[in-house]
Design a protein around this motif. Structure first.
Motif, PDB file in Angstrom:
ATOM      1  N   CYS A  20       0.706   0.963   8.179  1.00  0.00           N
ATOM      2  CA  CYS A  20       0.953   0.696   6.753  1.00  0.00           C
ATOM      3  C   CYS A  20       1.488  -0.725   6.572  1.00  0.00           C
ATOM      4  N   CYS A  21       0.993  -1.384   5.515  1.00  0.00           N
ATOM      5  CA  CYS A  21       1.526  -2.698   5.134  1.00  0.00           C
ATOM      6  C   CYS A  21       2.405  -2.508   3.900  1.00  0.00           C
ATOM      7  N   SER A  22       3.698  -2.689   4.052  1.00  0.00           N
ATOM      8  CA  SER A  22       4.627  -2.443   2.949  1.00  0.00           C
ATOM      9  C   SER A  22       5.838  -3.361   3.098  1.00  0.00           C
ATOM     10  N   PHE A  23       6.464  -3.665   1.948  1.00  0.00           N
ATOM     11  CA  PHE A  23       7.675  -4.476   1.961  1.00  0.00           C
ATOM     12  C   PHE A  23       8.772  -3.750   1.187  1.00  0.00           C
ATOM     13  N   ARG A  24       9.969  -3.956   1.635  1.00  0.00           N
ATOM     14  CA  ARG A  24      11.099  -3.268   1.027  1.00  0.00           C
ATOM     15  C   ARG A  24      11.340  -3.813  -0.386  1.00  0.00           C
ATOM     16  N   ARG A  25      11.397  -2.918  -1.351  1.00  0.00           N
ATOM     17  CA  ARG A  25      11.630  -3.293  -2.739  1.00  0.00           C
ATOM     18  C   ARG A  25      12.768  -2.439  -3.273  1.00  0.00           C
ATOM     19  N   GLY A  32      13.910  -8.215   1.164  1.00  0.00           N
ATOM     20  CA  GLY A  32      13.978  -6.943   1.898  1.00  0.00           C
ATOM     21  C   GLY A  32      13.221  -6.943   3.202  1.00  0.00           C
ATOM     22  N   GLY A  33      12.091  -7.657   3.249  1.00  0.00           N
ATOM     23  CA  GLY A  33      11.327  -7.723   4.486  1.00  0.00           C
ATOM     24  C   GLY A  33      10.332  -6.588   4.643  1.00  0.00           C
ATOM     25  N   PRO A  34       9.535  -6.635   5.705  1.00  0.00           N
ATOM     26  CA  PRO A  34       8.485  -5.624   5.923  1.00  0.00           C
ATOM     27  C   PRO A  34       9.087  -4.279   6.320  1.00  0.00           C
ATOM     28  N   ASP A  35       8.456  -3.185   5.832  1.00  0.00           N
ATOM     29  CA  ASP A  35       8.914  -1.850   6.243  1.00  0.00           C
ATOM     30  C   ASP A  35       7.756  -0.861   6.361  1.00  0.00           C
ATOM     31  N   GLY A  36       6.576  -1.376   6.748  1.00  0.00           N
ATOM     32  CA  GLY A  36       5.416  -0.491   6.937  1.00  0.00           C
ATOM     33  C   GLY A  36       5.465   0.224   8.280  1.00  0.00           C
ATOM     34  N   GLY A  37       5.310   1.534   8.252  1.00  0.00           N
ATOM     35  CA  GLY A  37       5.407   2.324   9.484  1.00  0.00           C
ATOM     36  C   GLY A  37       4.081   2.486  10.212  1.00  0.00           C
ATOM     37  N   PHE A 122      -5.222   6.665  19.461  1.00  0.00           N
ATOM     38  CA  PHE A 122      -3.874   6.085  19.423  1.00  0.00           C
ATOM     39  C   PHE A 122      -3.576   5.596  18.004  1.00  0.00           C
ATOM     40  N   HIS A 123      -2.327   5.679  17.624  1.00  0.00           N
ATOM     41  CA  HIS A 123      -1.941   5.321  16.252  1.00  0.00           C
ATOM     42  C   HIS A 123      -2.052   3.816  16.005  1.00  0.00           C
ATOM     43  N   GLY A 124      -2.297   3.457  14.744  1.00  0.00           N
ATOM     44  CA  GLY A 124      -2.266   2.064  14.345  1.00  0.00           C
ATOM     45  C   GLY A 124      -0.848   1.595  14.097  1.00  0.00           C
ATOM     46  N   LEU A 125      -0.636   0.272  14.108  1.00  0.00           N
ATOM     47  CA  LEU A 125       0.699  -0.301  13.975  1.00  0.00           C
ATOM     48  C   LEU A 125       0.920  -0.817  12.556  1.00  0.00           C
ATOM     49  N   GLY A 126       2.113  -0.535  12.015  1.00  0.00           N
ATOM     50  CA  GLY A 126       2.481  -1.047  10.701  1.00  0.00           C
ATOM     51  C   GLY A 126       2.914  -2.498  10.770  1.00  0.00           C
ATOM     52  N   ASN A 127       3.055  -3.121   9.597  1.00  0.00           N
ATOM     53  CA  ASN A 127       3.374  -4.552   9.595  1.00  0.00           C
ATOM     54  C   ASN A 127       4.794  -4.851  10.079  1.00  0.00           C
ATOM     55  N   THR A 128       5.661  -3.818  10.126  1.00  0.00           N
ATOM     56  CA  THR A 128       6.997  -4.035  10.686  1.00  0.00           C
ATOM     57  C   THR A 128       6.924  -4.498  12.137  1.00  0.00           C
ATOM     58  N   ARG A 129       5.911  -4.041  12.856  1.00  0.00           N
ATOM     59  CA  ARG A 129       5.759  -4.378  14.267  1.00  0.00           C
ATOM     60  C   ARG A 129       5.505  -5.868  14.480  1.00  0.00           C
ATOM     61  N   PHE A 130       5.040  -6.559  13.452  1.00  0.00           N
ATOM     62  CA  PHE A 130       4.611  -7.945  13.634  1.00  0.00           C
ATOM     63  C   PHE A 130       5.630  -8.963  13.112  1.00  0.00           C
ATOM     64  N   LYS A 131       6.773  -8.509  12.641  1.00  0.00           N
ATOM     65  CA  LYS A 131       7.771  -9.456  12.119  1.00  0.00           C
ATOM     66  C   LYS A 131       8.419 -10.201  13.281  1.00  0.00           C
ATOM     67  N   SER A 132       8.734 -11.453  13.003  1.00  0.00           N
ATOM     68  CA  SER A 132       9.396 -12.290  14.000  1.00  0.00           C
ATOM     69  C   SER A 132      10.137 -13.397  13.269  1.00  0.00           C
ATOM     70  N   SER A 133      10.779 -14.254  14.019  1.00  0.00           N
ATOM     71  CA  SER A 133      11.543 -15.338  13.405  1.00  0.00           C
ATOM     72  C   SER A 133      10.650 -16.345  12.707  1.00  0.00           C
ATOM     73  N   VAL A 134       9.401 -16.413  13.124  1.00  0.00           N
ATOM     74  CA  VAL A 134       8.471 -17.360  12.510  1.00  0.00           C
ATOM     75  C   VAL A 134       7.449 -16.659  11.617  1.00  0.00           C
ATOM     76  N   ASN A 135       7.515 -15.334  11.575  1.00  0.00           N
ATOM     77  CA  ASN A 135       6.581 -14.570  10.725  1.00  0.00           C
ATOM     78  C   ASN A 135       7.398 -13.487  10.024  1.00  0.00           C
ATOM     79  N   ARG A 136       8.110 -13.902   8.980  1.00  0.00           N
ATOM     80  CA  ARG A 136       9.058 -12.993   8.343  1.00  0.00           C
ATOM     81  C   ARG A 136       8.421 -12.066   7.317  1.00  0.00           C
ATOM     82  N   ALA A 137       7.209 -12.359   6.911  1.00  0.00           N
ATOM     83  CA  ALA A 137       6.515 -11.503   5.935  1.00  0.00           C
ATOM     84  C   ALA A 137       5.098 -11.198   6.430  1.00  0.00           C
TER      85      ALA A 137
END
Length: 395
Positions: A20-25, A32-37, A122-137
């Protein structure tokens, strides 16, 4: 219930759920940042042996089976639900062969044994998995992988310690009735046994073994004569074969010719099965006087050049059957003890059984292809005959 020992099926494992691609609102919460599971894993397909089943008839009429797919992930880092696994109950003694590769993917020989035949995606990965210091959204996600799809052939082979083979009316069913509580059909005409039967021989308290009776063979069975060799695969799990010979066949043929015809059919069907431990059981000894019986037995053993164990019995009168069963149990117990103490011996036995089963499948498939080719040729001949007919219309 109809006895079915083969069934082709298609099994499909569940697909994995997408990420899931989702952001905290939330109010008063900035950035809020990414929160997709992640998505959920797809369900897998298993085979489980059940001693309460004795036929594959349930799989004859339904060919396709699918496990549940995993669900998509949700916001707030919620993982999608996993797809439910699918467990297919089969009789004890069932093997599953992958029709594409020819590999045996499951061989269930004990009650409750469970084996995986199709892996879920195998399950797909949400956008939370891809957050980093250089990729915050991050807005990237992955899709779930597809579950395995397999074309399987289920084969049931009776779990018998000893198996009987011989011509029709050799007395195999009578023997089973004499030494077990099983009640197979017995009559004075050939092919009274149309499907394999199984009986338990109790020699002493807590000491027993199982014996299988398969339909009788005739000369040419390896090429499809009579009931053919379809049921011979049930002997591939047996540790010892009992070759029953009618010492005085009702059709006037010789016992030696009868025994030789069965041996040649076994050798053509499976060379590995022909090398299996085999005991000669000369049946219907009560039909001949003692001096004629001994003479007939000597002629038979000399003609076969037999060097293995020999037993002269009368299944109908239960003469000699007790000693035969006692010796059988002693031999089987020695085999079981050797395999418990030596894992390599158990592995060799397993490999031998797989080799016999592979030879049996190849022989049976060749017969089916031959019948199909014969049928197609016959249809082509009918079409050719129709083309040669001249139609004349009357005026």
């Amino acid at each position: 219930m109809k006895f079915v020992d083969e069934a082709p099926i298609t099994v499909r494992a569940g697909n994995g759920g997408n990420g899931c691609c989702s952001f905290r609102r939330e109010k008063f919460i900035a950035k809020g940042g990414p929160d997709g599971g992640d998505g959920g894993d797809g369900g897998s397909v298993y085979l489980e042996a059940d001693e309460n089943l004795n036929t594959l008839i349930d799989y004859r009429y339904q060919r396709g089976y699918s496990a549940e797919s995993g669900k998509k992930g949700g916001s707030r880092n919620c993982t999608g639900p996993k797809g439910a696994d699918l467990v297919l109950k089969v009789p004890v003694g069932t093997s599953a062969i992958d029709l594409e590769s020819g590999e045996t993917v499951a061989d269930l020989t004990a009650h409750g044994e469970k084996m995986l035949v199709a892996q879920g995606g195998f399950h797909g990965l949400g956008n939370t998995r891809f957050k980093s210091s250089v990729n915050r959204a991050p807005r990237q996600t992955t899709e779930g992988s597809e579950g395995e799809v397999k074309e399987l052939k289920l084969e049931l082979k009776l779990l018998a310690d000893a198996g009987m083979l011989g011509l029709p009316n050799a007395g195999k069913s009578t023997f089973i009735r004499a030494v077990t509580a099983a009640q197979p059909k017995v009559a004075d005409y050939p092919f009274t046994t149309l499907v394999p039967s199984l009986g338990v021989v109790k020699v002493q308290k807590h000491r027993s073994f199982t014996v299988a009776d398969i339909p009788g063979l005739i000369e040419g069975a390896a090429h499809g004569a009579g009931l053919g060799v379809r049921f011979l695969k049930h002997l591939t799990r047996c540790r010892v074969l009992l070759h029953l010979v009618d010492i005085k066949p009702v059709d006037g043929s010789s016992a030696l010719e009868s025994a030789q015809s069965i041996i040649s059919e076994i050798e053509e069907f499976s060379p590995t099965l022909a090398q299996r431990e085999r005991w000669l059981v000369i049946n219907k000894s009560d039909l001949l006087p003692e001096h004629e019986l001994q003479q007939a037995v000597d002629v038979l053993l000399e003609g076969l050049a037999w060097s293995g164990p020999v037993y002269v019995v009368s299944a109908l009168a239960k003469q000699g059957t007790e000693q035969l069963c006692a010796d059988l149990l002693a031999y089987l117990e020695s085999c079981w003890l050797r395999e418990r103490e030596d894992p390599e011996a158990a592995e060799r036995e397993h490999d031998t059984q797989l080799a016999m089963q592979a030879e049996a499948r190849a022989r049976i498939e060749a017969l089916r292809n031959k019948r199909k080719q014969t049928s197609d040729d016959a249809e082509d001949d009918d079409d050719d005959d129709d083309d040669d007919v001249e139609i004349v219309y009357a005026r």
